[in-house]
Design a protein around this motif. Structure first.
Motif, PDB file in Angstrom:
ATOM      1  N   ARG A  89     -12.002  -8.635 -38.480  1.00 36.21           N
ATOM      2  CA  ARG A  89     -13.197  -8.479 -37.644  1.00 36.21           C
ATOM      3  C   ARG A  89     -13.834  -7.130 -37.956  1.00 36.21           C
ATOM      4  N   LEU A  90     -15.108  -7.164 -38.306  1.00 40.14           N
ATOM      5  CA  LEU A  90     -15.822  -5.965 -38.737  1.00 40.14           C
ATOM      6  C   LEU A  90     -17.129  -5.846 -37.964  1.00 40.14           C
ATOM      7  N   ILE A  91     -17.367  -4.674 -37.376  1.00 36.31           N
ATOM      8  CA  ILE A  91     -18.570  -4.465 -36.588  1.00 36.31           C
ATOM      9  C   ILE A  91     -19.814  -4.844 -37.400  1.00 36.31           C
ATOM     10  N   ARG A  92     -20.797  -5.455 -36.715  1.00 39.47           N
ATOM     11  CA  ARG A  92     -21.986  -5.987 -37.388  1.00 39.47           C
ATOM     12  C   ARG A  92     -23.245  -5.511 -36.666  1.00 39.47           C
ATOM     13  N   ASN A  93     -24.218  -5.084 -37.454  1.00 39.10           N
ATOM     14  CA  ASN A  93     -25.530  -4.797 -36.887  1.00 39.10           C
ATOM     15  C   ASN A  93     -26.162  -6.095 -36.408  1.00 39.10           C
ATOM     16  N   ALA A  94     -26.913  -6.032 -35.316  1.00 41.65           N
ATOM     17  CA  ALA A  94     -27.462  -7.245 -34.717  1.00 41.65           C
ATOM     18  C   ALA A  94     -28.342  -8.028 -35.680  1.00 41.65           C
ATOM     19  N   GLY A 124       2.777  -7.049 -37.066  1.00 36.70           N
ATOM     20  CA  GLY A 124       3.530  -5.809 -36.922  1.00 36.70           C
ATOM     21  C   GLY A 124       3.635  -5.006 -38.201  1.00 36.70           C
ATOM     22  N   HIS A 125       3.228  -5.584 -39.328  1.00 35.39           N
ATOM     23  CA  HIS A 125       3.263  -4.855 -40.596  1.00 35.39           C
ATOM     24  C   HIS A 125       2.088  -3.885 -40.699  1.00 35.39           C
ATOM     25  N   TYR A 126       2.191  -2.983 -41.663  1.00 39.27           N
ATOM     26  CA  TYR A 126       1.112  -2.028 -41.938  1.00 39.27           C
ATOM     27  C   TYR A 126       1.125  -1.712 -43.422  1.00 39.27           C
ATOM     28  N   LEU A 127       0.005  -1.142 -43.904  1.00 36.23           N
ATOM     29  CA  LEU A 127      -0.129  -0.846 -45.329  1.00 36.23           C
ATOM     30  C   LEU A 127      -1.005   0.384 -45.490  1.00 36.23           C
ATOM     31  N   ASP A 128      -0.514   1.377 -46.219  1.00 36.61           N
ATOM     32  CA  ASP A 128      -1.280   2.589 -46.498  1.00 36.61           C
ATOM     33  C   ASP A 128      -2.180   2.325 -47.699  1.00 36.61           C
ATOM     34  N   ALA A 129      -3.507   2.487 -47.519  1.00 36.58           N
ATOM     35  CA  ALA A 129      -4.455   2.255 -48.609  1.00 36.58           C
ATOM     36  C   ALA A 129      -4.665   3.493 -49.474  1.00 36.58           C
ATOM     37  N   ASN A 130      -4.092   4.631 -49.089  1.00 38.08           N
ATOM     38  CA  ASN A 130      -4.212   5.888 -49.846  1.00 38.08           C
ATOM     39  C   ASN A 130      -5.666   6.317 -50.048  1.00 38.08           C
ATOM     40  N   GLY A 131      -6.510   5.964 -49.123  1.00 40.83           N
ATOM     41  CA  GLY A 131      -7.925   6.322 -49.180  1.00 40.83           C
ATOM     42  C   GLY A 131      -8.709   5.395 -48.282  1.00 40.83           C
ATOM     43  N   PRO A 132      -9.996   5.637 -48.095  1.00 41.11           N
ATOM     44  CA  PRO A 132     -10.803   4.784 -47.216  1.00 41.11           C
ATOM     45  C   PRO A 132     -10.701   3.314 -47.603  1.00 41.11           C
ATOM     46  N   ILE A 133     -10.588   2.439 -46.610  1.00 43.02           N
ATOM     47  CA  ILE A 133     -10.469   1.006 -46.901  1.00 43.02           C
ATOM     48  C   ILE A 133     -11.760   0.469 -47.520  1.00 43.02           C
ATOM     49  N   CYS A 134     -12.867   1.151 -47.285  1.00 41.93           N
ATOM     50  CA  CYS A 134     -14.121   0.895 -47.991  1.00 41.93           C
ATOM     51  C   CYS A 134     -14.378   2.097 -48.883  1.00 41.93           C
ATOM     52  N   LEU A 135     -14.247   1.918 -50.183  1.00 44.12           N
ATOM     53  CA  LEU A 135     -14.269   3.048 -51.108  1.00 44.12           C
ATOM     54  C   LEU A 135     -15.564   3.842 -51.047  1.00 44.12           C
ATOM     55  N   GLU A 136     -16.680   3.179 -50.729  1.00 44.41           N
ATOM     56  CA  GLU A 136     -17.964   3.879 -50.722  1.00 44.41           C
ATOM     57  C   GLU A 136     -18.230   4.608 -49.405  1.00 44.41           C
ATOM     58  N   ALA A 137     -17.374   4.425 -48.421  1.00 45.01           N
ATOM     59  CA  ALA A 137     -17.651   4.943 -47.077  1.00 45.01           C
ATOM     60  C   ALA A 137     -16.933   6.262 -46.815  1.00 45.01           C
ATOM     61  N   PHE A 164      -2.407 -16.987 -38.045  1.00 44.90           N
ATOM     62  CA  PHE A 164      -3.613 -16.238 -38.364  1.00 44.90           C
ATOM     63  C   PHE A 164      -3.356 -14.761 -38.088  1.00 44.90           C
ATOM     64  N   LEU A 165      -3.205 -13.990 -39.166  1.00 42.57           N
ATOM     65  CA  LEU A 165      -2.916 -12.567 -39.059  1.00 42.57           C
ATOM     66  C   LEU A 165      -4.209 -11.777 -39.208  1.00 42.57           C
ATOM     67  N   GLN A 166      -4.504 -10.980 -38.205  1.00 38.94           N
ATOM     68  CA  GLN A 166      -5.717 -10.169 -38.275  1.00 38.94           C
ATOM     69  C   GLN A 166      -5.415  -8.816 -38.894  1.00 38.94           C
ATOM     70  N   MET A 167      -6.235  -8.449 -39.856  1.00 41.40           N
ATOM     71  CA  MET A 167      -6.136  -7.169 -40.536  1.00 41.40           C
ATOM     72  C   MET A 167      -7.010  -6.168 -39.775  1.00 41.40           C
ATOM     73  N   VAL A 168      -6.467  -4.979 -39.482  1.00 43.85           N
ATOM     74  CA  VAL A 168      -7.159  -3.997 -38.658  1.00 43.85           C
ATOM     75  C   VAL A 168      -7.192  -2.665 -39.397  1.00 43.85           C
ATOM     76  N   TYR A 197      -9.583  -5.830 -31.576  1.00 47.82           N
ATOM     77  CA  TYR A 197      -9.151  -5.111 -32.779  1.00 47.82           C
ATOM     78  C   TYR A 197     -10.230  -5.150 -33.871  1.00 47.82           C
ATOM     79  N   ILE A 198     -11.466  -4.919 -33.448  1.00 47.55           N
ATOM     80  CA  ILE A 198     -12.599  -4.924 -34.374  1.00 47.55           C
ATOM     81  C   ILE A 198     -12.598  -3.621 -35.166  1.00 47.55           C
ATOM     82  N   THR A 199     -12.731  -3.723 -36.475  1.00 43.12           N
ATOM     83  CA  THR A 199     -12.762  -2.557 -37.340  1.00 43.12           C
ATOM     84  C   THR A 199     -14.163  -1.947 -37.364  1.00 43.12           C
ATOM     85  N   ASP A 200     -14.217  -0.642 -37.144  1.00 43.04           N
ATOM     86  CA  ASP A 200     -15.466   0.125 -37.201  1.00 43.04           C
ATOM     87  C   ASP A 200     -15.214   1.326 -38.104  1.00 43.04           C
TER      88      ASP A 200
END
Length: 354
Positions: A89-94, A124-137, A164-168, A197-200
């Motif tokens: 789930r990712l925040i969305r402009n209207a 319950g799992h987690y993952l380190d992305a070693n940087g922003p999950i959106c590379l340009e952000a 259904f596993l939600q990624m946050v 658990y919406i990602t912003d």
């Protein structure tokens, strides 16, 4: 029912779940032209993105491909494929009509990891992305947590169970809190600040909220850590060696990036009388609390028993800095910390820890 519909029964089961939430809404769907099994680069057969309105506008992504979408192929009768599909789930402009491409790429990257390694995700799992999950952000979200999607319960399909596993998206300090406590407990404590658990990408750390800070501190004190296995990419073991005037200590080596977290987990696991397993591709090291410090070794396996005094000393002294850490309470063991070099997708060093 036609033969074609029977073959797509897994896909249809996912669609039915999404239709239950979104009715007749036609999602934005992004399919794969060349199947992964035929040399394509994208393991997922498709990703759909729905426009959700509550509690505020966001994209609700769901994947197709971790589970068996067509006929049953795996030997496990209980689960379909890997047993899950990812949501996000990712925040969305209207007025936003197309979901951002980086989110689709991120989901495919998660699939590449699972398909290439065989390691699966679970709540319950987690993952380190070693940087922003959106590379340009310019975002503080540098890691991912996985939990049950709050609106999509598991389903039973003709090919087996699918969860259904939600990624946050989470920050580095939130990742530390989840590691030293419990991922789902942390997310539950944060649900008022992070509904659904919406990602912003623009949000700050949830640990700046006093109530969440207190919940984490009290949870660690009460429960310890749920992290029984911790992956350490730089993990080596050198047995003690006999010398003319005694025996040289054994040496446990790890990278600086993981050293600080290992120090925290020692207290959060061992002092709660729970084992901690440090895992690499070549070695497994089990740490446990015991009356006396001791070592036992096997093929690609080491068990280290530490007294309470040794646990407290190592937890207090171990730092994410290159060097050797000798223990007055465990003279037969030295912990060596080497620098960790963080590399980008092209293998270039972009940061150094230690």
């Amino acid at each position: 029912m036609s033969e074609e519909e029977v073959q797509a029964s897994g896909w249809d089961a996912i669609d039915e779940q999404m239709n239950r939430l979104y009715g007749e809404q036609e999602p934005k769907h992004y399919g794969t032209l060349i199947p992964y099994g035929l040399g394509g680069k994208d393991p997922l057969r498709g990703i759909s993105a729905y426009k959700a309105k509550e509690p505020y506008p966001h994209w609700h992504f769901v994947t197709y491909g971790f589970s068996e979408l067509y006929e049953k192929e795996s030997n496990d009768p209980d689960y379909s494929g890997y047993g899950f599909e990812l949501t996000f789930r990712l925040i969305r402009n209207a007025d936003e009509e197309e979901p951002p491409a980086w989110a689709l790429n991120l989901l495919q990257n998660m699939a590449r990891y699972v398909f290439s390694s065989g390691n699966i995700f679970a709540s319950g799992h987690y993952l380190d992305a070693n940087g922003p999950i959106c590379l340009e952000a310019d975002s503080k979200l540098t890691a991912l947590a996985f939990t049950d999607d709050p609106e999509l319960p598991a389903i039973d399909t003709p090919n087996g169970r699918v969860e259904f596993l939600q990624m946050v998206g989470i920050t580095a300090d939130e990742l530390e809190a989840m590691t030293t406590w419990n991922t789902n407990a942390f997310l539950h404590a944060a649900q008022e600040e992070l509904p659904y658990y919406i990602t912003d990408l623009l949000r700050d750390s949830l640990l700046e909220v006093p109530g969440i800070q207190n919940a984490v501190r009290e949870g660690i004190e009460r429960d310890g850590s749920s992290t029984g296995f911790f992956y350490v990419d730089q993990l080596e073991w050198e047995p003690g060696k006999s010398r003319l005037f005694g025996k040289a200590p054994a040496i446990l080596t790890m990278g600086a990036k993981q050293a600080e977290m290992v120090a925290r987990l020692l207290s959060a696991r061992l002092l709660k009388r729970k084992e901690l397993a440090l895992i690499s591709q070549k070695l497994q090291v089990i740490l446990e609390l015991a009356e006396e410090t001791g070592l036992s070794e096997g093929d690609k396996f080491v068990r280290i028993s530490l007294s309470e005094a040794a646990v407290r000393e190592l937890s207090a002294t171990l730092q994410p800095m290159e060097g050797e850490y000798k223990l007055s309470s465990a003279k037969g063991l030295i912990v060596r910390v080497n620098k960790t070099y963080i590399k980008d997708q092209d293998g270039q060093v972009v940061d150094t820890v230690g």
